[in-house]
Design a protein around this motif. Structure first.
Motif, PDB file in Angstrom:
ATOM      1  N   THR A 142      -4.757 -20.196   6.907  1.00 54.21           N
ATOM      2  CA  THR A 142      -3.909 -19.292   7.663  1.00 54.21           C
ATOM      3  C   THR A 142      -3.258 -18.317   6.691  1.00 54.21           C
ATOM      4  OG1 THR A 142      -3.425 -21.088   9.203  1.00 54.21           O
ATOM      5  CG2 THR A 142      -1.982 -19.152   9.293  1.00 54.21           C
ATOM      6  N   ILE A 143      -3.259 -17.062   7.041  1.00 49.44           N
ATOM      7  CA  ILE A 143      -2.644 -16.037   6.197  1.00 49.44           C
ATOM      8  C   ILE A 143      -1.179 -15.937   6.589  1.00 49.44           C
ATOM      9  CG2 ILE A 143      -2.690 -13.622   5.505  1.00 49.44           C
ATOM     10  CD1 ILE A 143      -5.682 -13.700   6.559  1.00 49.44           C
ATOM     11  N   ARG A 144      -0.304 -16.359   5.710  1.00 54.58           N
ATOM     12  CA  ARG A 144       1.132 -16.339   5.988  1.00 54.58           C
ATOM     13  C   ARG A 144       1.767 -15.001   5.632  1.00 54.58           C
ATOM     14  NH1 ARG A 144       3.755 -20.607   8.503  1.00 54.58           N
ATOM     15  NH2 ARG A 144       2.493 -22.448   8.225  1.00 54.58           N
ATOM     16  N   LYS A 145       1.238 -14.383   4.576  1.00 53.35           N
ATOM     17  CA  LYS A 145       1.831 -13.141   4.092  1.00 53.35           C
ATOM     18  C   LYS A 145       0.719 -12.291   3.502  1.00 53.35           C
ATOM     19  CE  LYS A 145       5.164 -11.622   0.601  1.00 53.35           C
ATOM     20  NZ  LYS A 145       6.071 -12.100  -0.451  1.00 53.35           N
ATOM     21  N   LEU A 146       0.744 -11.000   3.785  1.00 49.97           N
ATOM     22  CA  LEU A 146      -0.240 -10.078   3.230  1.00 49.97           C
ATOM     23  C   LEU A 146       0.414  -8.698   3.143  1.00 49.97           C
ATOM     24  CD1 LEU A 146      -3.203  -9.763   2.300  1.00 49.97           C
ATOM     25  CD2 LEU A 146      -3.747  -9.090   4.615  1.00 49.97           C
ATOM     26  N   GLU A 147       0.936  -8.395   1.979  1.00 50.77           N
ATOM     27  CA  GLU A 147       1.620  -7.115   1.767  1.00 50.77           C
ATOM     28  C   GLU A 147       0.922  -6.347   0.649  1.00 50.77           C
ATOM     29  OE1 GLU A 147       4.011  -5.919   3.647  1.00 50.77           O
ATOM     30  OE2 GLU A 147       4.023  -7.755   4.829  1.00 50.77           O
ATOM     31  N   ILE A 148       0.705  -5.073   0.869  1.00 49.97           N
ATOM     32  CA  ILE A 148       0.102  -4.214  -0.141  1.00 49.97           C
ATOM     33  C   ILE A 148       1.238  -3.623  -0.960  1.00 49.97           C
ATOM     34  CG2 ILE A 148      -1.347  -2.195  -0.548  1.00 49.97           C
ATOM     35  CD1 ILE A 148      -2.510  -2.794   2.320  1.00 49.97           C
ATOM     36  N   ARG A 149       1.300  -4.008  -2.248  1.00 51.61           N
ATOM     37  CA  ARG A 149       2.394  -3.547  -3.106  1.00 51.61           C
ATOM     38  C   ARG A 149       2.102  -2.203  -3.746  1.00 51.61           C
ATOM     39  NH1 ARG A 149       3.941  -8.706  -6.683  1.00 51.61           N
ATOM     40  NH2 ARG A 149       1.982  -8.086  -7.640  1.00 51.61           N
ATOM     41  N   ASN A 150       0.838  -1.978  -4.088  1.00 50.80           N
ATOM     42  CA  ASN A 150       0.486  -0.752  -4.791  1.00 50.80           C
ATOM     43  C   ASN A 150      -0.996  -0.503  -4.595  1.00 50.80           C
ATOM     44  OD1 ASN A 150       0.893   1.471  -6.455  1.00 50.80           O
ATOM     45  ND2 ASN A 150       0.490   0.328  -8.320  1.00 50.80           N
ATOM     46  N   LEU A 151      -1.426   0.733  -4.799  1.00 50.00           N
ATOM     47  CA  LEU A 151      -2.844   1.016  -4.812  1.00 50.00           C
ATOM     48  C   LEU A 151      -3.147   2.078  -5.840  1.00 50.00           C
ATOM     49  CD1 LEU A 151      -3.821   3.791  -3.042  1.00 50.00           C
ATOM     50  CD2 LEU A 151      -2.881   2.382  -1.265  1.00 50.00           C
ATOM     51  N   GLU A 152      -4.367   2.012  -6.351  1.00 50.15           N
ATOM     52  CA  GLU A 152      -4.830   2.929  -7.388  1.00 50.15           C
ATOM     53  C   GLU A 152      -6.203   3.456  -6.992  1.00 50.15           C
ATOM     54  OE1 GLU A 152      -5.852   2.754 -12.186  1.00 50.15           O
ATOM     55  OE2 GLU A 152      -5.260   0.942 -11.136  1.00 50.15           O
ATOM     56  N   ILE A 153      -6.440   4.714  -7.272  1.00 49.76           N
ATOM     57  CA  ILE A 153      -7.729   5.313  -6.961  1.00 49.76           C
ATOM     58  C   ILE A 153      -8.537   5.413  -8.242  1.00 49.76           C
ATOM     59  CG2 ILE A 153      -8.904   7.342  -6.048  1.00 49.76           C
ATOM     60  CD1 ILE A 153      -6.293   7.927  -4.472  1.00 49.76           C
ATOM     61  N   ALA A 196     -12.636   5.952  -9.995  1.00 48.67           N
ATOM     62  CA  ALA A 196     -13.742   6.885  -9.790  1.00 48.67           C
ATOM     63  C   ALA A 196     -14.615   6.488  -8.602  1.00 48.67           C
ATOM     64  CB  ALA A 196     -14.583   6.989 -11.047  1.00 48.67           C
ATOM     65  N   ASP A 197     -14.757   5.178  -8.345  1.00 47.27           N
ATOM     66  CA  ASP A 197     -15.668   4.722  -7.301  1.00 47.27           C
ATOM     67  C   ASP A 197     -15.058   3.726  -6.323  1.00 47.27           C
ATOM     68  OD1 ASP A 197     -15.404   2.696  -9.132  1.00 47.27           O
ATOM     69  OD2 ASP A 197     -17.532   2.223  -9.228  1.00 47.27           O
ATOM     70  N   ALA A 198     -13.733   3.548  -6.385  1.00 45.71           N
ATOM     71  CA  ALA A 198     -13.126   2.524  -5.537  1.00 45.71           C
ATOM     72  C   ALA A 198     -11.617   2.717  -5.417  1.00 45.71           C
ATOM     73  CB  ALA A 198     -13.409   1.144  -6.119  1.00 45.71           C
ATOM     74  N   LEU A 199     -11.046   2.047  -4.416  1.00 41.40           N
ATOM     75  CA  LEU A 199      -9.604   1.872  -4.302  1.00 41.40           C
ATOM     76  C   LEU A 199      -9.291   0.470  -4.795  1.00 41.40           C
ATOM     77  CD1 LEU A 199      -8.669   3.124  -0.708  1.00 41.40           C
ATOM     78  CD2 LEU A 199      -8.228   4.278  -2.867  1.00 41.40           C
ATOM     79  N   VAL A 200      -8.227   0.323  -5.571  1.00 41.24           N
ATOM     80  CA  VAL A 200      -7.786  -0.996  -6.014  1.00 41.24           C
ATOM     81  C   VAL A 200      -6.423  -1.246  -5.399  1.00 41.24           C
ATOM     82  CG1 VAL A 200      -7.163  -2.455  -7.977  1.00 41.24           C
ATOM     83  CG2 VAL A 200      -9.079  -0.864  -8.177  1.00 41.24           C
ATOM     84  N   ILE A 233      -2.855 -10.638  -5.870  1.00 40.93           N
ATOM     85  CA  ILE A 233      -4.247 -10.434  -6.250  1.00 40.93           C
ATOM     86  C   ILE A 233      -4.534  -8.937  -6.238  1.00 40.93           C
ATOM     87  CG2 ILE A 233      -5.056 -12.658  -5.367  1.00 40.93           C
ATOM     88  CD1 ILE A 233      -6.104 -11.196  -2.898  1.00 40.93           C
ATOM     89  N   GLU A 234      -5.610  -8.580  -6.927  1.00 42.43           N
ATOM     90  CA  GLU A 234      -6.095  -7.206  -6.860  1.00 42.43           C
ATOM     91  C   GLU A 234      -7.401  -7.219  -6.094  1.00 42.43           C
ATOM     92  OE1 GLU A 234      -6.536  -5.258 -10.616  1.00 42.43           O
ATOM     93  OE2 GLU A 234      -4.396  -4.870 -10.782  1.00 42.43           O
ATOM     94  N   LEU A 235      -7.513  -6.309  -5.152  1.00 43.14           N
ATOM     95  CA  LEU A 235      -8.707  -6.187  -4.342  1.00 43.14           C
ATOM     96  C   LEU A 235      -9.297  -4.805  -4.574  1.00 43.14           C
ATOM     97  CD1 LEU A 235     -10.541  -7.313  -2.065  1.00 43.14           C
ATOM     98  CD2 LEU A 235      -8.977  -6.225  -0.456  1.00 43.14           C
ATOM     99  N   GLU A 236     -10.558  -4.769  -5.006  1.00 46.85           N
ATOM    100  CA  GLU A 236     -11.234  -3.502  -5.253  1.00 46.85           C
ATOM    101  C   GLU A 236     -12.179  -3.222  -4.095  1.00 46.85           C
ATOM    102  OE1 GLU A 236     -14.274  -1.737  -8.602  1.00 46.85           O
ATOM    103  OE2 GLU A 236     -12.626  -3.021  -9.272  1.00 46.85           O
ATOM    104  N   ILE A 237     -11.980  -2.071  -3.440  1.00 46.49           N
ATOM    105  CA  ILE A 237     -12.809  -1.687  -2.302  1.00 46.49           C
ATOM    106  C   ILE A 237     -13.633  -0.473  -2.717  1.00 46.49           C
ATOM    107  CG2 ILE A 237     -12.846  -0.949   0.103  1.00 46.49           C
ATOM    108  CD1 ILE A 237     -10.037  -2.201   0.382  1.00 46.49           C
ATOM    109  N   ARG A 238     -14.930  -0.648  -2.809  1.00 44.52           N
ATOM    110  CA  ARG A 238     -15.824   0.445  -3.218  1.00 44.52           C
ATOM    111  C   ARG A 238     -15.909   1.484  -2.101  1.00 44.52           C
ATOM    112  NH1 ARG A 238     -17.465   0.112  -8.610  1.00 44.52           N
ATOM    113  NH2 ARG A 238     -17.160  -2.057  -9.170  1.00 44.52           N
ATOM    114  N   PHE A 239     -16.108   2.739  -2.480  1.00 41.33           N
ATOM    115  CA  PHE A 239     -16.127   3.828  -1.510  1.00 41.33           C
ATOM    116  C   PHE A 239     -17.220   3.691  -0.443  1.00 41.33           C
ATOM    117  CE2 PHE A 239     -13.775   6.489  -4.805  1.00 41.33           C
ATOM    118  CZ  PHE A 239     -12.556   6.262  -4.197  1.00 41.33           C
TER     119      PHE A 239
END
Length: 192
Positions: A165-176, A178-182, A18-24
């Protein structure tokens, strides 16, 4: 009821990433709670009990520039000695910005190649601070993003009729942006 369960199962199976967008603004709030814990300050030298020798960052604001994370903060510090109750030496307070790449290692958000720039007057003290911050800022600003995501997902599942239950949670990549981290996340949930 069975339809909802099958939908949840199909959703978990069909979406391995999944992609998760976190606003600044949310990132600012979370980092302030996690890192700027001493009256809204992040001490990079000393602590509040040391009135003559300390340094801290305060009031962080997040943004982006040229595909990098931009952090603006207020620096306050003093490098002096206590002589009969008076601090003798250097001290100053000024605005600065940190421009850095971002990566993750073992679920922790890390700054890469941070460049620190002082936004106000140039002085002997500010130049010394700049040198010290260039060396130490990457260690001072780290965020356990995987653990925070686990807590967030666990809290969301607590109000559900299903046990998730969360069995696995790995961050594969991130992108910055203008207003958030993805974040590109590889995840696996167990729904019971």
């Amino acid at each position: 009821m069975m339809t909802r369960l099958l939908f949840c199962f199909a959703f978990a199976v069909c979406l391995p990433a999944i992609e998760l967008e976190i606003r600044f603004p949310l990132l600012e709030k979370q980092l302030a709670q996690q890192l700027f814990t001493q009256d809204g300050k992040r001490y990079v030298k000393g602590d509040p009990s040391q009135k003559c020798s300390f340094a801290y960052l305060a009031n962080p604001k997040f943004g982006s520039r040229d595909g990098k994370l931009l952090i603006r903060a207020k620096f306050s510090g003093r490098s002096s000695i206590d002589v009969f109750g008076k601090c003798i030496g250097f001290g100053d307070s000024f605005d600065l910005e940190i421009l850095a790449g971002v990566t993750t290692r073992n679920g922790t958000l890390l700054l890469t190649n941070p460049a620190v720039k002082i936004l106000s007057q140039d002085s002997f003290y500010s130049r010394q601070v700049l040198k010290a911050l260039q060396r130490s800022i990457a260690d001072a600003v780290q965020y356990p993003i995987r653990e925070e995501m686990r807590k967030l997902l666990a809290a969301a599942s607590a109000s559900s009729v299903y046990q998730i239950t969360i069995r696995k949670l790995e961050i594969r990549n991130l992108e910055i942006l203008a207003d958030a981290l993805v974040l590109d996340i590889d995840t696996r949930f167990l729904v019971e």
